[in-house]
Design a protein around this motif. Structure first.
Motif, PDB file in Angstrom:
ATOM      1  N   GLN A  28      -9.279 -46.199-104.987  1.00 38.37           N
ATOM      2  CA  GLN A  28      -9.987 -45.751-103.792  1.00 38.37           C
ATOM      3  C   GLN A  28     -10.095 -44.241-103.816  1.00 38.37           C
ATOM      4  OE1 GLN A  28      -8.364 -47.173-100.129  1.00 38.37           O
ATOM      5  NE2 GLN A  28     -10.057 -46.413 -98.884  1.00 38.37           N
TER       6      GLN A  28
ATOM      7  N   TYR B 232     -15.766 -44.092-114.411  1.00 32.32           N
ATOM      8  CA  TYR B 232     -15.639 -44.745-113.119  1.00 32.32           C
ATOM      9  C   TYR B 232     -17.026 -45.168-112.650  1.00 32.32           C
ATOM     10  CZ  TYR B 232     -10.775 -43.293-112.484  1.00 32.32           C
ATOM     11  OH  TYR B 232      -9.421 -43.139-112.615  1.00 32.32           O
TER      12      TYR B 232
ATOM     13  N   ALA C 188     -14.450 -44.915-100.369  1.00 34.49           N
ATOM     14  CA  ALA C 188     -15.145 -45.838-101.272  1.00 34.49           C
ATOM     15  C   ALA C 188     -14.202 -46.313-102.374  1.00 34.49           C
ATOM     16  CB  ALA C 188     -16.370 -45.163-101.888  1.00 34.49           C
TER      17      ALA C 188
ATOM     18  N   PRO D  44     -19.112 -47.012-109.259  1.00 34.35           N
ATOM     19  CA  PRO D  44     -18.931 -47.388-107.849  1.00 34.35           C
ATOM     20  C   PRO D  44     -18.836 -48.898-107.693  1.00 34.35           C
ATOM     21  CG  PRO D  44     -21.187 -46.679-108.272  1.00 34.35           C
ATOM     22  CD  PRO D  44     -20.413 -46.378-109.512  1.00 34.35           C
TER      23      PRO D  44
ATOM     24  N   HIS E 128     -19.177 -52.095-105.223  1.00 38.00           N
ATOM     25  CA  HIS E 128     -19.719 -52.630-103.972  1.00 38.00           C
ATOM     26  C   HIS E 128     -18.628 -53.427-103.247  1.00 38.00           C
ATOM     27  CE1 HIS E 128     -22.236 -55.019-101.264  1.00 38.00           C
ATOM     28  NE2 HIS E 128     -23.168 -54.102-101.452  1.00 38.00           N
TER      29      HIS E 128
ATOM     30  N   TRP F 293     -13.823 -47.538-106.382  1.00 41.02           N
ATOM     31  CA  TRP F 293     -14.407 -47.322-107.706  1.00 41.02           C
ATOM     32  C   TRP F 293     -13.676 -48.188-108.719  1.00 41.02           C
ATOM     33  CZ3 TRP F 293     -18.256 -43.486-108.861  1.00 41.02           C
ATOM     34  CH2 TRP F 293     -18.676 -42.743-107.744  1.00 41.02           C
TER      35      TRP F 293
ATOM     36  N   THR G 120     -22.568 -54.109-112.412  1.00 45.27           N
ATOM     37  CA  THR G 120     -21.971 -52.855-112.890  1.00 45.27           C
ATOM     38  C   THR G 120     -22.505 -52.434-114.250  1.00 45.27           C
ATOM     39  OG1 THR G 120     -20.090 -53.947-113.995  1.00 45.27           O
ATOM     40  CG2 THR G 120     -19.822 -53.369-111.654  1.00 45.27           C
TER      41      THR G 120
END
Length: 606
Positions: free
Chosen positions: A377, A396, A381, A398, A400, A383, A360
């Motif tokens: 969420q 924010y 996805a 993303p 994985h 975050w 990140t």
């Protein structure tokens, strides 16, 4: 009833109350210990004023009764007595405070403390309560700090200066008390700097009270707008400067007395100081110390502080030239080894924290500041909300699915702790940066890649991303940069397009060894030209220009026409070509701008 009679009634009442404590079969033994106490001392006040040797000598006959009097608050022992007698207050404390004892043990267990450690913490709680004459449920951080200071002083007197075990038990005790609702904040492990800082300011205040008062007033103003860590850094810089003046120029008693020669001497002295990892302070450290002084003197008038010199004795020209080292990153092979070792590590914190840092790009402070509700969420996805950090912004990033799984597992391992929403805690306390650095170095050693610092993983992710085609704008958003200039530094490291262009042009360069001709100065590949155009358009402040380079622009000389534009003789060939280009295109105004710049270069320097 006389005083003597009332004392006798009180004594008998205490004897009977003590006899009811514990199993009925021990009542006779308890009465014997209590009466032995009164036979020897007469009253509790007499024990209080008795010499330490006499108090300790009575331990064998009436020690349990004395312990009960201490735990119930009827006797206030000295720190010397509590250390010397090695009294066990915990068993009596269990009987006097049964509910609190049970709650304390349960909370300590939930926080992950071993039973033997929790028992020592309970004993430490009773010792601190007795020493400060405060009920266990009413203790404050100040009570605990005062008791520790008394125990350390007593340890010096009794030849027991090493009380690290007690300090460790008290540190854990504070975490338990916080989660029990007794204390208002989690404990922070000290590094001794606060004590040194206070001692330094006390010394400065003693010899130069006006100087210390002015700096203190300035720091108070700065604390309103800056983060605590920033204020601490300014405090350190000004304290070092004040200490230098105190030692080298004892005649300086006020800020108004500081002159240019004082600053010049300080610069030389500062540059020669040893650093933590080398013979001298780092360039950036010296710049930081001097920058704090520049801002301090510049803002005295603005803050209406009367104690100020007629003019600032320091300016920007006093700063050493800033170095621009490239970010230190880990190459792809070493990064792969590191993550392999991380995923095999048995420590759940190491597995979670190191992989989060690596994937990140968070700073270590941002990671350790994450809260339990940081995962959100959005659509399908997940975050991660990164909290306010170094640049006072949140963002924010993303998340994985593998990282989401790691965080879910960590939350299960962390357990439910009601009084804090910090994500990364151990034994009820916030995990420290040193714990994170140690965890990372452990897996780095296992991977055989040498020393690795948490911030290197941030540099590594940025370098990996830019070399695989991620745009600078996206990288800036991911890392939380305020401007692209912060992100552009990664474009200097190892751009894949630059490498391709280099190998393409190197074939032409090699031809120079075979043929007596030179490589044309304008030799430029298509990808290099594309990079140049993209770099040019990114320099615009709030967008970019989509004009093809082949088209003219009425504003293409707008910078040269600005009154703040400065040029030197080394740019004369470029200016001449631009002037000729304007003449060829019939752009009279543009031609006049460059004529003026060229004429200015021809004028003798004043």
């Amino acid at each position: 009833m006389s005083i003597t009679q009332r004392a006798a009634v009180t004594a008998e009442h205490l004897v009977e109350e003590f006899a009811t404590l514990g199993a009925p079969s021990r009542a006779g033994v308890s009465r014997g210990a209590a009466r032995a106490f009164y036979a020897r001392f007469g009253t509790t006040d007499a024990w209080q004023w008795a010499p330490l040797a006499e108090q300790l000598d009575a331990q064998s006959r009436c020690g349990r009764f004395v312990t009960w009097l201490i735990v119930t608050g009827r006797l206030r022992p000295s720190a010397d007595y509590l250390l010397a007698c090695k009294g066990r207050l915990a068993p009596i404390g269990d009987e006097v405070h049964p509910e609190l004892s049970a709650q304390f043990a349960l909370t300590a267990e939930q926080l992950g403390f071993a039973p033997v450690i929790a028992r020592r913490q309970w004993s430490a709680l009773l010792h601190i309560s007795a020493l400060t004459a405060t009920a266990p449920t009413r203790l404050s951080a100040e009570h605990i700090g005062d008791a520790l200071a008394q125990f350390r002083a007593a340890g010096e007197r009794l030849g027991r200066p090493d009380l690290r075990n007690m300090s460790a038990n008290v540190f854990g005790l504070q975490a338990v008390l916080f989660h029990l609702g007794v204390l208002d904040s989690l404990p922070a492990r000290g590094n001794g700097r606060d004590g040194r800082r206070a001692a330094d300011w006390a010394r400065i205040s003693e010899h130069a009270p006006e100087l210390a008062a002015t700096i203190t007033s300035y720091l108070e103003q700065m604390s309103v707008r800056l983060r605590p860590n920033s204020v601490t850094a300014i405090d350190s810089s000004l304290r070092i400067f004040a200490g230098y003046l105190l030692h080298e120029h004892p005649d300086v008693r006020r800020v108004a007395d500081v002159r240019r020669d004082h600053v010049q001497g300080y610069k030389t002295w500062l540059a020669a100081r040893p650093g933590n990892r080398g013979s001298q302070l780092a360039n950036q450290t010296v710049r930081g110390r001097l920058s704090a002084l520049i801002t301090f003197f510049a803002r005295l008038d603005e803050l209406a502080i009367d104690d100020a010199p007629p003019r600032s004795p320091i300016g920007r020209n006093d700063l050493p030239i800033k170095e621009h080292p490239l970010p230190r990153f880990i190459d792809d092979a070493a990064a792969a080894k590191l993550l392999t070792a991380t995923r095999a590590d048995p420590d759940p914190f190491t597995r979670t924290a190191v992989e989060l840092l690596a994937r990140t790009g968070m700073r270590s402070g941002e990671l350790l500041g994450l809260t339990t509700d940081a995962v959100v969420q959005i659509g399908s996805a997940f975050w991660l909300r990164v909290p306010l950090g170094k640049l006072h912004t949140d963002r924010y990033v993303p998340l994985h699915p593998q990282l989401k799984e790691l965080l879910d597992h960590w939350l299960t391992h962390r357990g439910e702790v009601a009084r804090t929403n910090l994500l990364f805690i151990e034994k009820g306390r916030r995990i420290t940066p040193s714990r994170l650095a140690t965890a990372l170095q452990s897996v780095a050693n296992e991977a055989g890649i040498g020393h690795v610092h948490p911030h290197q993983l941030r540099h590594t992710l940025a370098t990996q991303a830019i070399n695989r085609g991620m745009s600078l704008e996206a990288i800036a958003a991911l890392l939380g940069h305020k401007s692209l200039s912060m992100t552009l530094v990664y474009a200097r490291i190892a751009d894949r397009a630059v490498a391709e262009e280099y190998f393409a042009v190197s074939e032409k360069v090699e031809a120079l060894y075979d043929q007596p001709r030179q490589l044309p100065a304008d030799a430029e590949g298509s990808e290099m030209a594309k990079l140049r155009r993209e770099a040019h358009r990114r320099m615009l402040g709030n967008g970019y220009c989509a004009r093809p380079v082949e088209l003219d622009c009425h504003f293409e000389s707008i910078c040269e026409a600005c009154t703040f534009f400065v040029t030197t003789i080394e740019f004369r060939p470029t200016l001449q070509r631009q002037r000729d280009d304007a003449e060829a295109k019939g752009q009279k105004k543009r031609q006049q701008i460059f004529d003026g710049l060229l004429n200015r270069l021809d004028e003798p320097a004043s």
